[in-house]
Scaffold this motif. Structure first.
Motif, PDB file in Angstrom:
ATOM      1  N   ARG A  92      16.134 -14.771  44.220  1.00  0.00           N
ATOM      2  CA  ARG A  92      17.556 -14.508  44.430  1.00  0.00           C
ATOM      3  C   ARG A  92      18.183 -15.620  45.279  1.00  0.00           C
ATOM      4  O   ARG A  92      19.267 -16.087  44.991  1.00  0.00           O
ATOM      5  CB  ARG A  92      17.738 -13.133  45.098  1.00  0.00           C
ATOM      6  N   ARG A  95      19.056 -18.579  43.272  1.00  0.00           N
ATOM      7  CA  ARG A  95      20.260 -18.346  42.454  1.00  0.00           C
ATOM      8  C   ARG A  95      21.505 -18.371  43.331  1.00  0.00           C
ATOM      9  O   ARG A  95      22.552 -18.887  42.918  1.00  0.00           O
ATOM     10  CB  ARG A  95      20.129 -17.025  41.695  1.00  0.00           C
ATOM     11  N   ASP A  96      21.403 -17.834  44.546  1.00  0.00           N
ATOM     12  CA  ASP A  96      22.533 -17.886  45.480  1.00  0.00           C
ATOM     13  C   ASP A  96      22.900 -19.333  45.794  1.00  0.00           C
ATOM     14  O   ASP A  96      24.078 -19.678  45.864  1.00  0.00           O
ATOM     15  CB  ASP A  96      22.209 -17.132  46.769  1.00  0.00           C
ATOM     16  N   ARG A  99      24.652 -20.675  42.805  1.00  0.00           N
ATOM     17  CA  ARG A  99      25.966 -20.027  42.720  1.00  0.00           C
ATOM     18  C   ARG A  99      26.931 -20.584  43.767  1.00  0.00           C
ATOM     19  O   ARG A  99      28.139 -20.540  43.572  1.00  0.00           O
ATOM     20  CB  ARG A  99      25.779 -18.512  42.905  1.00  0.00           C
ATOM     21  N   ARG A 106      26.937 -17.864  35.790  1.00  0.00           N
ATOM     22  CA  ARG A 106      26.259 -16.722  35.178  1.00  0.00           C
ATOM     23  C   ARG A 106      24.822 -17.098  34.863  1.00  0.00           C
ATOM     24  O   ARG A 106      24.512 -18.273  34.646  1.00  0.00           O
ATOM     25  CB  ARG A 106      26.956 -16.317  33.890  1.00  0.00           C
ATOM     26  N   LEU A 144      16.773 -10.838  37.798  1.00  0.00           N
ATOM     27  CA  LEU A 144      18.216 -10.818  37.973  1.00  0.00           C
ATOM     28  C   LEU A 144      18.625  -9.415  38.413  1.00  0.00           C
ATOM     29  O   LEU A 144      18.185  -8.415  37.850  1.00  0.00           O
ATOM     30  CB  LEU A 144      18.882 -11.178  36.643  1.00  0.00           C
ATOM     31  N   GLU A 148      24.399  -9.491  40.177  1.00  0.00           N
ATOM     32  CA  GLU A 148      24.467 -10.892  39.773  1.00  0.00           C
ATOM     33  C   GLU A 148      25.050 -10.976  38.364  1.00  0.00           C
ATOM     34  O   GLU A 148      24.612 -10.249  37.465  1.00  0.00           O
ATOM     35  CB  GLU A 148      23.080 -11.517  39.787  1.00  0.00           C
TER      36      GLU A 148
END
Length: 170
Positions: A92, A95-96, A99, A106, A144, A148
């Motif tokens: 995570r 991905r953060d 992002r 996405r 995921l 998210e």
């Protein structure tokens, strides 16, 4: 969470090695008419050597790589252009970090059985990632999460159907 910067979508196709990130990413980028970034090409040489030797990467090893991919995502968002990136994005927090380059980013999480992924890894030629690292990737993977933006897809499905499922989220 659904707010976009610019009018073109930016996607990360994520999952463990051998799940089909590159194949799906290339097909998705073609369908969207946007650039595809092969995340593996952004790994520093030391990371590639470590993986080729069967040594799992640490969070510190991945930092430079993830920041390089974030820069690509940030540049596309700033330009309002679409982009598809293949990146394992196993945790995570990874991905953060990605992002942070585009809050509207996405993720398409390619998921499947260990047996299918192992068979795919064993069949591919010329890739530095050995099958021996699959279990460490599966152990590291944080799927995921509901908060998210994105979707989880079964890799037992053909690539065109996976792309259609992603495009249906547009």
């Amino acid at each position: 969470m659904n707010e976009r910067i610019g009018n073109a979508p930016r996607w990360v196709v994520m999952g463990v090695s051998g799940c089909g990130k590159s194949s799906v990413g290339i097909a998705l980028a073609q369908a969207l008419g946007v650039r595809f970034v092969e995340g593996d090409q952004y790994h520093p040489a030391a990371n590639v050597a470590k993986m080729a030797a069967g040594i799992p990467l640490t969070d510190d090893d991945r930092k430079e790589w993830l920041h390089s991919l974030q820069a690509e995502i940030r540049a596309a968002a700033a330009a309002g252009t679409g982009l598809v990136v293949s990146c394992s994005a196993l945790k995570r927090r990874y991905r953060d970090l990605l992002r942070a380059g585009d809050p509207a980013l996405r993720f398409a999480h390619l998921d499947g059985s260990r047996e299918l992924i192992a068979a795919r890894m064993a069949a591919r030629q010329g890739h530095y990632m050995p099958l021996s690292l699959l279990d460490s990737q599966l152990a590291t993977l944080e799927p995921l999460q509901d908060d998210e933006a994105g979707l989880r897809l079964d890799i037992g499905t053909e690539v065109p159907a996976l792309v259609r499922a992603i495009l249906a989220r547009e």
